[in-house]
Design a protein around this motif. Structure first.
Motif, short mmCIF file in Angstrom:
data_model
loop_
_atom_site.label_atom_id
_atom_site.label_comp_id
_atom_site.label_asym_id
_atom_site.label_seq_id
_atom_site.Cartn_x
_atom_site.Cartn_y
_atom_site.Cartn_z
N ASP A 11 -2.19 -0.60 7.14
CA ASP A 11 -1.01 -0.39 6.41
C ASP A 11 -0.24 0.92 6.62
O ASP A 11 -0.76 1.83 6.32
N ARG A 12 0.86 0.54 7.42
CA ARG A 12 1.46 1.63 7.90
C ARG A 12 2.19 2.61 6.77
O ARG A 12 2.34 3.74 6.83
N GLU A 13 2.62 1.75 5.71
CA GLU A 13 3.37 2.59 4.67
C GLU A 13 2.42 3.34 3.92
O GLU A 13 2.65 4.76 3.57
N LEU A 14 1.26 2.94 3.61
CA LEU A 14 0.29 3.70 2.94
C LEU A 14 -0.55 5.08 3.77
O LEU A 14 -0.53 6.16 3.26
N TRP A 15 -0.45 4.70 5.09
CA TRP A 15 -0.88 5.72 6.07
C TRP A 15 -0.02 6.64 6.00
O TRP A 15 -0.48 8.03 6.14
N SER A 16 1.31 6.58 6.09
CA SER A 16 2.34 7.44 6.02
C SER A 16 2.25 8.28 4.67
O SER A 16 2.34 9.49 4.95
N PHE A 75 -0.40 8.85 3.08
CA PHE A 75 -1.54 9.46 3.07
C PHE A 75 -1.69 10.91 3.77
O PHE A 75 -2.19 11.87 3.65
N THR A 76 -0.83 10.77 4.86
CA THR A 76 -0.69 11.79 5.95
C THR A 76 0.25 12.88 5.35
O THR A 76 0.02 14.11 5.79
N LEU A 77 1.10 12.46 4.41
CA LEU A 77 2.28 13.45 4.01
C LEU A 77 1.87 14.26 2.55
O LEU A 77 2.29 15.03 2.04
N ALA A 78 1.09 13.45 1.79
CA ALA A 78 0.74 13.80 0.45
C ALA A 78 -0.05 15.06 0.24
O ALA A 78 -1.03 15.35 1.07
N PRO A 79 0.25 15.95 -0.94
CA PRO A 79 -0.82 16.87 -1.32
C PRO A 79 -1.84 16.50 -1.95
O PRO A 79 -1.93 15.16 -2.15
N ALA A 80 -2.88 17.27 -1.90
CA ALA A 80 -4.13 17.05 -2.82
C ALA A 80 -3.99 17.37 -4.05
O ALA A 80 -4.86 17.12 -4.94
N GLY A 81 -3.03 18.01 -4.45
CA GLY A 81 -2.70 18.89 -6.06
C GLY A 81 -1.64 19.53 -6.04
O GLY A 81 -0.74 19.37 -5.15
N GLY A 122 -5.84 7.56 -4.12
CA GLY A 122 -4.84 7.31 -5.26
C GLY A 122 -3.86 8.26 -5.52
O GLY A 122 -2.82 8.14 -6.08
N LYS A 123 -3.98 9.53 -4.94
CA LYS A 123 -3.04 10.67 -5.01
C LYS A 123 -2.09 10.23 -4.29
O LYS A 123 -0.82 10.92 -4.70
N THR A 124 -1.99 9.42 -3.34
CA THR A 124 -0.77 8.96 -2.83
C THR A 124 0.29 8.04 -3.78
O THR A 124 1.45 8.25 -3.39
N GLU A 125 -0.16 7.70 -4.72
CA GLU A 125 0.58 7.34 -5.72
C GLU A 125 0.72 8.03 -6.90
O GLU A 125 1.80 8.00 -7.82
N GLU A 126 -0.25 8.91 -7.17
CA GLU A 126 -0.26 9.99 -8.12
C GLU A 126 0.78 10.93 -8.26
O GLU A 126 1.35 11.55 -9.07
N LEU A 127 0.89 11.52 -6.98
CA LEU A 127 1.77 12.71 -6.66
C LEU A 127 2.93 12.34 -6.14
O LEU A 127 3.14 11.37 -5.33
N LEU A 156 -8.74 2.81 -7.49
CA LEU A 156 -9.61 1.72 -7.59
C LEU A 156 -8.64 0.45 -7.29
O LEU A 156 -9.21 -0.48 -6.79
N GLU A 157 -7.52 0.70 -7.86
CA GLU A 157 -6.50 -0.49 -7.60
C GLU A 157 -6.33 -0.75 -6.25
O GLU A 157 -6.17 -1.92 -5.48
N LEU A 158 -6.13 0.33 -5.35
CA LEU A 158 -5.87 0.30 -4.05
C LEU A 158 -7.09 -0.44 -3.21
O LEU A 158 -7.09 -1.28 -2.38
N LEU A 159 -8.20 0.10 -3.64
CA LEU A 159 -9.56 -0.37 -2.97
C LEU A 159 -9.55 -2.07 -3.26
O LEU A 159 -10.02 -2.46 -2.41
N GLU A 160 -9.38 -2.48 -4.55
CA GLU A 160 -9.49 -3.79 -4.94
C GLU A 160 -8.66 -4.47 -3.96
O GLU A 160 -9.09 -5.57 -3.62
N HIS A 161 -7.40 -4.07 -3.90
CA HIS A 161 -6.28 -4.91 -3.12
C HIS A 161 -6.78 -4.85 -1.72
O HIS A 161 -6.63 -6.07 -0.98
#
Length: 229
Positions: A41-46, A48-54, A101-106, A128-133
């Motif tokens: 999932d290249r969009e998610l991976w992108s 993930f690599t750019l997001a902050p943790a907080g 989930g922080k890739t969607e939260e932040l 959890l939603e990402l995992l289920e998908h």
């Protein structure tokens, strides 16, 4: 823009490669298949690599989520030899998943902030939603049902990784893997906050200024004192 990055782009590429290598090292067929769905999932991976943790506390800068996650994945890999009763593959994948989930939260495009979904749902629910998908994707890819107990264990690791209900976890850790993940997550977050406070502090002398988030001043390590000199 490069002058204002906490993590250089070369370091982000290196960390992303390390995360991918650790995911591909998972030997369990069901977990490995699931990990590959995240890697593809290249969009998610992108994100993930750019997001902050907080937005304020630990790893609060673009790339911080990647840095924090890879640290936990590497420690999980190493610590599994000390606790052979724990499932190494579950630990490594759980470390990857725990804050995804922080890739969607932040949001981090202009400033660090929360998305509407982040404010309303939080990264545990979004994770959890990402995992289920992705479990559903892995089932379509393999043509087999994902193991029910494995699914339950992974979901538990996500909802329990804050450790205590007062800190936002719907459940406290009730598996060995969930306990280890919570402990490592807490350790890395607190260690990173200490390191950042000592690195950024401009207070002269051996002690940092008082940090209200940490509730204390810190005695600077020699490496930070020498850097000031």
């Amino acid at each position: 823009e490069e002058d204002f990055l906490t993590i250089a782009r070369d370091d982000i590429d290196r960390l992303a490669s390390k995360a991918a290598d650790l995911l591909r090292s998972i030997a369990d067929p069901s977990l490995g298949n699931l990990a590959e769905c995240f890697l593809q999932d290249r969009e998610l991976w992108s994100r993930f690599t750019l997001a902050p943790a907080g937005v304020k506390l630990h790893h609060a800068y673009p790339g911080g989520l990647l840095e924090h996650t890879v640290q936990l994945m590497e420690i999980s890999d190493r610590i599994s030899t000390c606790y052979p009763e724990a499932d190494r593959d579950q630990l490594v994948l759980g470390a990857f998943l725990h804050d995804l989930g922080k890739t969607e939260e932040l949001r981090w495009e202009n400033e660090l902030s929360y998305s509407d979904e982040g404010q309303l749902l939080g990264h545990l629910v979004l994770g959890l939603e990402l995992l289920e998908h992705k479990i559903h994707e892995s089932e379509e890819l393999s043509g087999e049902e994902f193991p029910k107990e494995m699914r339950m264990r992974l979901r538990h690791m996500l909802v329990a990784h804050h450790g205590e209900q007062e800190y936002g976890s719907p459940r406290v850790p009730m598996t060995l893997e969930a306990l280890i993940l919570f402990s490592l997550d807490t350790m890395d977050a607190k260690a990173a906050a200490f390191i950042q406070q000592m690195r950024d502090d401009s207070n002269p002398g051996a002690w940092t200024a008082y940090n209200p988030n940490l509730g204390r001043r810190l005695f600077k390590a020699d490496v930070f004192m020498n850097h000031e000199e």
